[in-house]
Design a protein around this motif. Structure first.
Motif, PDB file in Angstrom:
ATOM      1  N   ASP A 140     -22.427 -35.001  16.257  1.00  0.00           N
ATOM      2  CA  ASP A 140     -20.852 -35.256  16.527  1.00  0.00           C
ATOM      3  C   ASP A 140     -20.687 -36.284  16.876  1.00  0.00           C
ATOM      4  O   ASP A 140     -20.740 -36.369  18.386  1.00  0.00           O
ATOM      5  CB  ASP A 140     -20.825 -33.951  17.680  1.00  0.00           C
ATOM      6  N   SER A 143     -18.585 -36.651  21.304  1.00  0.00           N
ATOM      7  CA  SER A 143     -20.154 -35.953  22.420  1.00  0.00           C
ATOM      8  C   SER A 143     -20.258 -36.902  22.596  1.00  0.00           C
ATOM      9  O   SER A 143     -20.945 -37.166  24.211  1.00  0.00           O
ATOM     10  CB  SER A 143     -21.248 -35.000  21.918  1.00  0.00           C
ATOM     11  N   GLU A 155     -26.673 -38.854  25.140  1.00  0.00           N
ATOM     12  CA  GLU A 155     -26.743 -37.640  24.159  1.00  0.00           C
ATOM     13  C   GLU A 155     -27.335 -38.282  23.072  1.00  0.00           C
ATOM     14  O   GLU A 155     -27.310 -37.613  22.271  1.00  0.00           O
ATOM     15  CB  GLU A 155     -24.787 -38.020  24.182  1.00  0.00           C
TER      16      GLU A 155
END
Length: 379
Positions: A140, A143, A155
């Motif tokens: 993703d 994020s 992340e």
């Protein structure tokens, strides 16, 4: 009646003149078109042809994502990643998209009926000392869009992303044109959040970046960083885009990801090949096939026909004790072409070890490998 025929003839001649003019203009601007990439497998691995640094209108590129897929298919690439800038979005007024995964989604849809791997990626875009880095194999992109750069990298690690440092020698950020390994990058490497480095970005090869790759055990990468059309930036100039050859156990996203973390790559830009010796040397060896080896009748001059099965023209220098007949000790075997050597072996041999330095390929700054082929002589 006569006037009608005359007018018809004039119309026909006018149309013919326009068609001829357009045809000539097209010929003036026509080129051979993008050539498909071809590189041989090496023992134990499949050679995947990849470009993991690409942009579209969803950041600062000039084309729609489906064009990137079509370009890659035409060039016989195995995998691409549309790595849009997370923080730098100059087209937002015209193409608002709160979802940073949108470019990937469009490319994935375009490629669904084709044999092309689409790798989910994004570019973390900050000023020095952080610089620019690509995170690929992410899940993703949204994020990763966070205020602190450290958080973006952590992340990416949570998503098991492979992260590489983009154009570290880029003069816009490093005016001397040399990469600077900052404390920020050192910390990312220590924490397992930075895994690779571009030694070739667009048309620039930085041997200082290669030195850093070897010093810090970072995966060697080559990318186009394309913003316009591949045709405009490369094909029209008689070039092919820079790519990374990834030596994977199989042709899959998971295997490609494993290979990148393991550092099994060679960066390629036309006749420039850069990689660790354990991967570059077998690639060059596999790229040259010996088609025949026999003596010219009643002589001790051995004719060896060599064929280059790769898309890179390869320049060699003789490293044998034997010299060549009617040839310079430095010679080129064109991409997908052949060359016949005549070697003065002094006495008739049953076999010969052909030893050539691969000039223009590098395993370290200014270090070119010497490759050897054991060749049986035909009777």
């Amino acid at each position: 009646m006569k006037n009608n025929k005359t007018e018809q003839m004039k119309t026909y001649l006018f149309a013919l003149a326009i068609f001829t003019s357009l045809t000539l203009q097209a010929q003036d601007h026509s080129h051979a078109g993008a050539q498909p990439f071809n590189y041989p497998n090496i023992e134990g691995y499949q050679t995947l042809k990849t470009d993991l640094h690409i942009h579209t209108v969803f950041s600062d590129g000039k084309v729609w994502p489906n064009i990137r897929v079509q370009e890659a298919l035409r060039e016989n690439l195995d995998a691409i990643s549309l790595t849009e800038h997370l923080e730098y979005q100059p087209h937002l007024d015209d193409i608002p998209h709160p979802n940073r995964n949108r470019s990937y989604d469009i490319a994935l849809q375009e490629a669904k009926d084709h044999d092309l791997l689409i790798i989910h990626g994004s570019e973390i875009t900050r000023s020095e000392p952080v610089g620019h880095s690509n995170a690929v194999f992410i899940k993703d992109a949204n994020s990763l869009l966070v205020e602190k750069a450290e958080k973006a990298f952590s992340e990416a690690k949570k998503q098991n992303a492979f992260v590489f440092w983009n154009h570290p020698a880029w003069h816009a950020q490093n005016p001397k044109g040399n990469p600077i390994l900052s404390d920020f990058q050192k910390e990312r490497i220590k924490k397992g959040e930075l895994h690779g480095i571009e030694v070739i970005n667009s048309v620039d090869y930085a041997e200082e970046s290669l030195a850093l790759a070897l010093e810090q055990n970072l995966t060697i990468m080559g990318t186009s960083d394309i913003h316009g059309l591949i045709d405009w930036d490369y094909t029209e100039k008689g070039k092919q885009r820079p790519i990374t050859l990834v030596f994977a156990k199989e042709r899959s996203i998971e295997s490609m990801q494993e290979a990148l973390f393991a550092g099994r790559t060679v960066a390629v830009y036309n006749d420039l090949l850069v990689g660790k010796a354990e991967f570059l040397n077998p690639l060059i060896r596999a790229s040259i096939e010996v088609k025949s080896a026999k003596y010219i009748n009643k002589t001790q001059i051995l004719e060896v026909e060599l064929e280059n099965v790769s898309s890179s023209p390869l320049l060699f220098q003789n490293e044998m004790d034997f010299s060549f007949y009617s040839s310079s000790p430095v010679f080129e075997i064109p991409a997908m072409g052949s060359y016949t050597l005549r070697i003065k072996t002094i006495a008739v041999k049953q076999s010969i070890d052909l030893k050539l330095k691969a000039i223009g390929t590098f395993t370290a700054p200014k270090v070119s490998p010497v490759i050897q082929w054991s060749i049986p002589v035909e009777k």
